[in-house]
Design a protein around this motif. Structure first.
Motif, PDB file in Angstrom:
ATOM      1  N   MET A   1       8.603   7.239  -6.637  1.00 38.76           N
ATOM      2  CA  MET A   1       8.948   5.638  -7.271  1.00 38.76           C
ATOM      3  C   MET A   1       8.064   5.010  -8.109  1.00 38.76           C
ATOM      4  SD  MET A   1       8.624   2.147  -4.543  1.00 38.76           S
ATOM      5  CE  MET A   1      10.422   2.663  -3.881  1.00 38.76           C
ATOM      6  N   LYS A   2       8.597   4.646  -9.442  1.00 34.77           N
ATOM      7  CA  LYS A   2       8.182   4.221 -10.272  1.00 34.77           C
ATOM      8  C   LYS A   2       8.676   2.205 -10.483  1.00 34.77           C
ATOM      9  CE  LYS A   2       7.156   7.805 -12.519  1.00 34.77           C
ATOM     10  NZ  LYS A   2       6.200   7.940 -13.216  1.00 34.77           N
ATOM     11  N   ALA A   3       8.223   1.615 -11.183  1.00 30.89           N
ATOM     12  CA  ALA A   3       7.811   0.097 -11.219  1.00 30.89           C
ATOM     13  C   ALA A   3       7.029  -0.459 -12.005  1.00 30.89           C
ATOM     14  CB  ALA A   3       7.688  -0.354 -10.177  1.00 30.89           C
ATOM     15  N   VAL A   9      10.596  -5.113  -5.140  1.00 33.99           N
ATOM     16  CA  VAL A   9      10.453  -4.172  -3.759  1.00 33.99           C
ATOM     17  C   VAL A   9      11.447  -4.953  -3.244  1.00 33.99           C
ATOM     18  CG1 VAL A   9       8.823  -2.683  -2.504  1.00 33.99           C
ATOM     19  CG2 VAL A   9       8.454  -3.304  -4.613  1.00 33.99           C
ATOM     20  N   ILE A  10      12.257  -4.228  -2.279  1.00 33.50           N
ATOM     21  CA  ILE A  10      13.294  -4.563  -1.026  1.00 33.50           C
ATOM     22  C   ILE A  10      12.979  -3.470  -0.489  1.00 33.50           C
ATOM     23  CG2 ILE A  10      15.476  -4.829  -0.663  1.00 33.50           C
ATOM     24  CD1 ILE A  10      14.916  -6.721  -3.150  1.00 33.50           C
ATOM     25  N   VAL A  11      12.515  -4.336   0.470  1.00 32.07           N
ATOM     26  CA  VAL A  11      12.496  -3.235   2.030  1.00 32.07           C
ATOM     27  C   VAL A  11      13.502  -3.846   3.185  1.00 32.07           C
ATOM     28  CG1 VAL A  11      10.745  -3.005   4.171  1.00 32.07           C
ATOM     29  CG2 VAL A  11       9.483  -3.275   1.711  1.00 32.07           C
ATOM     30  N   LYS A  12      14.132  -2.153   2.904  1.00 28.46           N
ATOM     31  CA  LYS A  12      15.039  -3.026   4.268  1.00 28.46           C
ATOM     32  C   LYS A  12      14.969  -2.983   5.853  1.00 28.46           C
ATOM     33  CE  LYS A  12      18.458  -1.468   1.006  1.00 28.46           C
ATOM     34  NZ  LYS A  12      18.876  -3.193   0.551  1.00 28.46           N
ATOM     35  N   GLY A  13      15.286  -3.941   6.411  1.00 31.67           N
ATOM     36  CA  GLY A  13      15.210  -4.109   7.747  1.00 31.67           C
ATOM     37  C   GLY A  13      15.281  -2.718   8.892  1.00 31.67           C
ATOM     38  N   ALA A  34       3.361   3.835 -11.491  1.00 33.74           N
ATOM     39  CA  ALA A  34       3.243   4.452  -9.361  1.00 33.74           C
ATOM     40  C   ALA A  34       2.376   3.798  -8.785  1.00 33.74           C
ATOM     41  CB  ALA A  34       2.375   5.667  -9.353  1.00 33.74           C
ATOM     42  N   PRO A  35       2.828   3.667  -7.163  1.00 32.19           N
ATOM     43  CA  PRO A  35       2.133   2.957  -6.754  1.00 32.19           C
ATOM     44  C   PRO A  35       0.402   2.876  -6.839  1.00 32.19           C
ATOM     45  CG  PRO A  35       3.657   3.399  -5.410  1.00 32.19           C
ATOM     46  CD  PRO A  35       3.743   4.435  -6.613  1.00 32.19           C
ATOM     47  N   PRO A  36      -0.101   2.080  -5.883  1.00 33.96           N
ATOM     48  CA  PRO A  36       0.128   0.789  -5.050  1.00 33.96           C
ATOM     49  C   PRO A  36      -0.020  -0.267  -6.266  1.00 33.96           C
ATOM     50  CG  PRO A  36      -2.220   0.966  -5.483  1.00 33.96           C
ATOM     51  CD  PRO A  36      -1.678   2.409  -5.855  1.00 33.96           C
ATOM     52  N   TYR A  37       1.221  -1.719  -5.266  1.00 33.47           N
ATOM     53  CA  TYR A  37       1.254  -2.293  -6.099  1.00 33.47           C
ATOM     54  C   TYR A  37       0.893  -3.508  -5.682  1.00 33.47           C
ATOM     55  CZ  TYR A  37       4.984   0.870  -7.880  1.00 33.47           C
ATOM     56  OH  TYR A  37       6.052   1.521  -8.064  1.00 33.47           O
ATOM     57  N   VAL A  38       0.410  -4.486  -6.245  1.00 32.36           N
ATOM     58  CA  VAL A  38       0.383  -6.125  -6.001  1.00 32.36           C
ATOM     59  C   VAL A  38       1.496  -6.730  -6.130  1.00 32.36           C
ATOM     60  CG1 VAL A  38      -0.999  -8.214  -6.055  1.00 32.36           C
ATOM     61  CG2 VAL A  38      -1.761  -5.747  -6.483  1.00 32.36           C
ATOM     62  N   TYR A  49       0.556  -3.222  -1.946  1.00 28.48           N
ATOM     63  CA  TYR A  49       1.945  -2.145  -0.957  1.00 28.48           C
ATOM     64  C   TYR A  49       1.931  -0.791  -1.912  1.00 28.48           C
ATOM     65  CZ  TYR A  49       6.357  -1.431   0.516  1.00 28.48           C
ATOM     66  OH  TYR A  49       7.944  -1.276   1.452  1.00 28.48           O
ATOM     67  N   PHE A  50       1.994  -0.245  -0.682  1.00 28.87           N
ATOM     68  CA  PHE A  50       2.542   0.823  -0.753  1.00 28.87           C
ATOM     69  C   PHE A  50       3.820   1.972  -0.840  1.00 28.87           C
ATOM     70  CE2 PHE A  50      -1.888   1.630  -0.948  1.00 28.87           C
ATOM     71  CZ  PHE A  50      -2.414   1.968  -1.665  1.00 28.87           C
ATOM     72  N   PRO A  51       4.740   1.562  -0.668  1.00 27.06           N
ATOM     73  CA  PRO A  51       6.383   1.370  -1.013  1.00 27.06           C
ATOM     74  C   PRO A  51       6.668   3.182   0.477  1.00 27.06           C
ATOM     75  CG  PRO A  51       5.887   2.012  -2.323  1.00 27.06           C
ATOM     76  CD  PRO A  51       4.783   1.382  -2.981  1.00 27.06           C
ATOM     77  N   SER A  52       6.977   2.862   1.347  1.00 21.84           N
ATOM     78  CA  SER A  52       7.721   3.648   1.967  1.00 21.84           C
ATOM     79  C   SER A  52       9.291   4.132   1.727  1.00 21.84           C
ATOM     80  CB  SER A  52       7.443   3.896   3.059  1.00 21.84           C
ATOM     81  OG  SER A  52       7.906   2.726   3.672  1.00 21.84           O
ATOM     82  N   ALA A  53      10.142   5.137   2.611  1.00 19.59           N
ATOM     83  CA  ALA A  53      11.421   5.002   2.703  1.00 19.59           C
ATOM     84  C   ALA A  53      12.247   4.437   2.491  1.00 19.59           C
ATOM     85  CB  ALA A  53      11.359   6.444   2.928  1.00 19.59           C
TER      86      ALA A  53
END
Length: 68
Positions: A1-3, A9-13, A34-38, A49-53
């Motif tokens: 993931m790149k940002a 960041v959208i985290v699905k329910g 790359a993560p981590p992100y504040v 935040y460290f994004p997951s799938a």
């Protein structure tokens, strides 16, 4: 993931009926986006935040220079 800063960041329910969560990326600490992100979450709290799938990045358009 790149940002980059300003992306979302959208985290699905996780369960049916759960709302998605949204967070504004305010700092990128990994190499080349790359993560981590504040992030600042839609409820106002800030975290690292460290994004997951279950997460996707919504790109914020890059600023344009307007030449005249």
């Amino acid at each position: 993931m790149k940002a980059r800063e300003g992306d979302w960041v959208i985290v699905k329910g996780h369960r049916t009926g759960d709302a998605d969560r949204k967070a504004l990326i305010t700092e990128v600490h990994g190499r080349d986006g790359a993560p981590p992100y504040v992030v600042e979450w839609d409820d106002g709290h800030t975290s690292t935040y460290f994004p997951s799938a279950d997460a996707v990045v919504e790109r914020h358009p890059a600023p344009h220079s307007h030449s005249r």
